[in-house]
Design a protein around this motif. Structure first.
Motif, mmCIF file in Angstrom:
data_model
loop_
_atom_site.group_PDB
_atom_site.id
_atom_site.type_symbol
_atom_site.label_atom_id
_atom_site.label_comp_id
_atom_site.label_asym_id
_atom_site.label_seq_id
_atom_site.Cartn_x
_atom_site.Cartn_y
_atom_site.Cartn_z
ATOM 1 N N PHE A 148 2.663 -15.886 9.588
ATOM 2 C CA PHE A 148 2.689 -15.496 8.181
ATOM 3 C C PHE A 148 2.329 -14.029 8.095
ATOM 4 O O PHE A 148 1.311 -13.583 8.618
ATOM 5 C CB PHE A 148 1.672 -16.328 7.387
ATOM 6 N N GLY A 149 3.185 -13.247 7.462
ATOM 7 C CA GLY A 149 2.923 -11.816 7.346
ATOM 8 C C GLY A 149 4.129 -11.080 6.791
ATOM 9 O O GLY A 149 4.994 -11.673 6.139
ATOM 10 N N GLY A 163 9.246 -18.372 2.176
ATOM 11 C CA GLY A 163 7.862 -18.172 1.774
ATOM 12 C C GLY A 163 7.605 -16.991 0.868
ATOM 13 O O GLY A 163 6.537 -16.883 0.264
ATOM 14 N N ARG A 164 8.579 -16.067 0.758
ATOM 15 C CA ARG A 164 8.361 -14.913 -0.116
ATOM 16 C C ARG A 164 8.584 -15.263 -1.588
ATOM 17 O O ARG A 164 8.175 -14.513 -2.474
ATOM 18 C CB ARG A 164 9.280 -13.759 0.304
ATOM 19 N N ASP A 165 9.247 -16.386 -1.850
ATOM 20 C CA ASP A 165 9.425 -16.857 -3.223
ATOM 21 C C ASP A 165 8.136 -17.544 -3.655
ATOM 22 O O ASP A 165 7.905 -18.716 -3.368
ATOM 23 C CB ASP A 165 10.609 -17.826 -3.284
ATOM 24 N N ARG A 241 6.730 -21.288 -2.986
ATOM 25 C CA ARG A 241 7.366 -22.493 -3.547
ATOM 26 C C ARG A 241 7.690 -23.520 -2.463
ATOM 27 O O ARG A 241 7.617 -24.735 -2.693
ATOM 28 C CB ARG A 241 8.646 -22.090 -4.288
ATOM 29 N N CYS A 242 8.030 -23.042 -1.276
ATOM 30 C CA CYS A 242 8.434 -23.950 -0.205
ATOM 31 C C CYS A 242 7.330 -24.910 0.217
ATOM 32 O O CYS A 242 7.611 -25.960 0.805
ATOM 33 C CB CYS A 242 8.918 -23.147 1.004
ATOM 34 N N GLY A 266 5.671 -13.561 4.098
ATOM 35 C CA GLY A 266 6.367 -14.833 4.194
ATOM 36 C C GLY A 266 6.191 -15.401 5.593
ATOM 37 O O GLY A 266 5.426 -14.886 6.410
ATOM 38 N N TYR A 267 6.924 -16.474 5.873
ATOM 39 C CA TYR A 267 6.853 -17.118 7.181
ATOM 40 C C TYR A 267 8.000 -16.625 8.057
ATOM 41 O O TYR A 267 9.154 -16.567 7.621
ATOM 42 C CB TYR A 267 6.918 -18.639 7.033
ATOM 43 N N TYR A 268 7.666 -16.298 9.298
ATOM 44 C CA TYR A 268 8.630 -15.771 10.254
ATOM 45 C C TYR A 268 8.561 -16.561 11.550
ATOM 46 O O TYR A 268 7.473 -16.971 11.974
ATOM 47 C CB TYR A 268 8.330 -14.305 10.571
#
Length: 299
Positions: A148-149, A163-165, A241-242, A266-268
């Motif tokens: 996460f970053g 994850g950015r939403d 939201r995810c 977000g998640y990467y």
């Protein structure tokens, strides 16, 4: 160009001798003579131009240089062994992919979707290693990690997943949906994630709101705890939201203000550059990107 590398037999003799601190026991493990082990270690020391052991009446003692070299040799031999066993086991097809994942993301988003990958590629076996903060890619067995970053980690490739939403959420008992604006959220307690300290300041700034109170409120180190706190009525949380699809469906959480705002984090899916060409990893990356695009089309 020929590699500057000692023989594998010499390296194996050194590793076993270092483990036992004794040439005789090393010889027994390798099924060769004690003299052969001693000769291989001397050959390695001559190749390197460095003394690796101090010989004494009590046995073998690694020099400081020998201890540092042993760590790297042991990791390299382990990687060669693992690659060989995997190739033999799978006959060059499929293979095993070893991952780590952020716990909440793994449980709430990734695992529920993995059945699709398993149906698509039954020849690839996924193994989840213990989650470790930092994700040490010097571990030869680790192929990839969900982080996460903001998407930049030295020495790692990084594919954005989701994850950015992010959305502000709360219990339906806390406020009526659709009857408040972004500025009114500041009249309620704000709940934060410790790994996203700029979440609320960034979101409020993009919404055109005053950010002076944006850092106030309780903090939680996992999104699972944060979502539970919001559902229990502690305040308003900002969550990808995810991670809360189920809570939004069943009404435990509501989104009181709908704004198309994306966070910086977000998640990467991250992986060491030297493993980017692994067939199993390439297959998993391709599948994950297609699934993520369906889940979060506004990327």
């Amino acid at each position: 160009m020929r590699r500057f590398c000692p023989s594998l037999a010499d390296l194996q003799a050194f590793e076993v001798a270092a483990r036992h601190c004794n040439f005789t026991r090393a010889a027994q493990e390798l099924c060769i003579t004690q003299g052969a082990v001693s000769k291989q270690v001397k050959h390695l020391e001559a190749f390197l131009g460095v003394v690796l052991f101090v010989r004494s009446k009590q046995g073998l003692v690694l020099t400081e240089a020998g201890r540092g070299y042993l760590d790297k040799v042991r990791a390299g031999l382990g990687q060669i062994e693992a690659a060989s066993v995997e190739l033999i086991a799978h006959r060059g097809q499929g293979g095993t992919l070893q991952l780590t994942s952020m716990p909440t993301f793994g449980a709430r988003w990734l695992i529920p979707r993995l059945a699709g990958f398993m149906r698509l590629r039954p020849d690839i076996h996924l193994e989840f290693l213990p989650h470790r903060q930092g994700y040490d890619f010097s571990m030869p067995e680790l192929d990839a990690a969900v982080r996460f970053g903001e998407g930049a980690w030295p020495g790692s490739g990084a594919d954005y997943i989701v994850g950015r939403d992010v959305v502000p959420v709360c219990s339906p008992r806390l406020m009526p949906p659709g009857q408040v604006d972004a500025a009114q959220l500041l009249t309620y307690p704000l709940l934060h994630h410790t790994s996203a300290p700029d979440g609320w300041p960034d979101w409020l700034a993009q919404a055109g709101c005053d950010t002076r109170r944006a850092l106030e409120g309780a903090r939680f180190d996992q999104y699972a705890l944060l979502s539970q706190a919001a559902a229990a009525g502690f305040g308003v949380a900002l969550i990808p939201r995810c991670l809360i699809e189920e809570e939004l469906r069943d009404g435990r959480l509501i989104v009181p203000v709908q704004l198309p705002i994306f966070a910086r984090q977000g998640y990467y899916l991250c992986y060491p550059q030297q493993k980017a060409s692994l067939p199993a990893l390439q297959a998993f990356r391709g599948w994950l990107q297609s699934v993520a695009l369906e889940a979060e089309p506004r990327r």
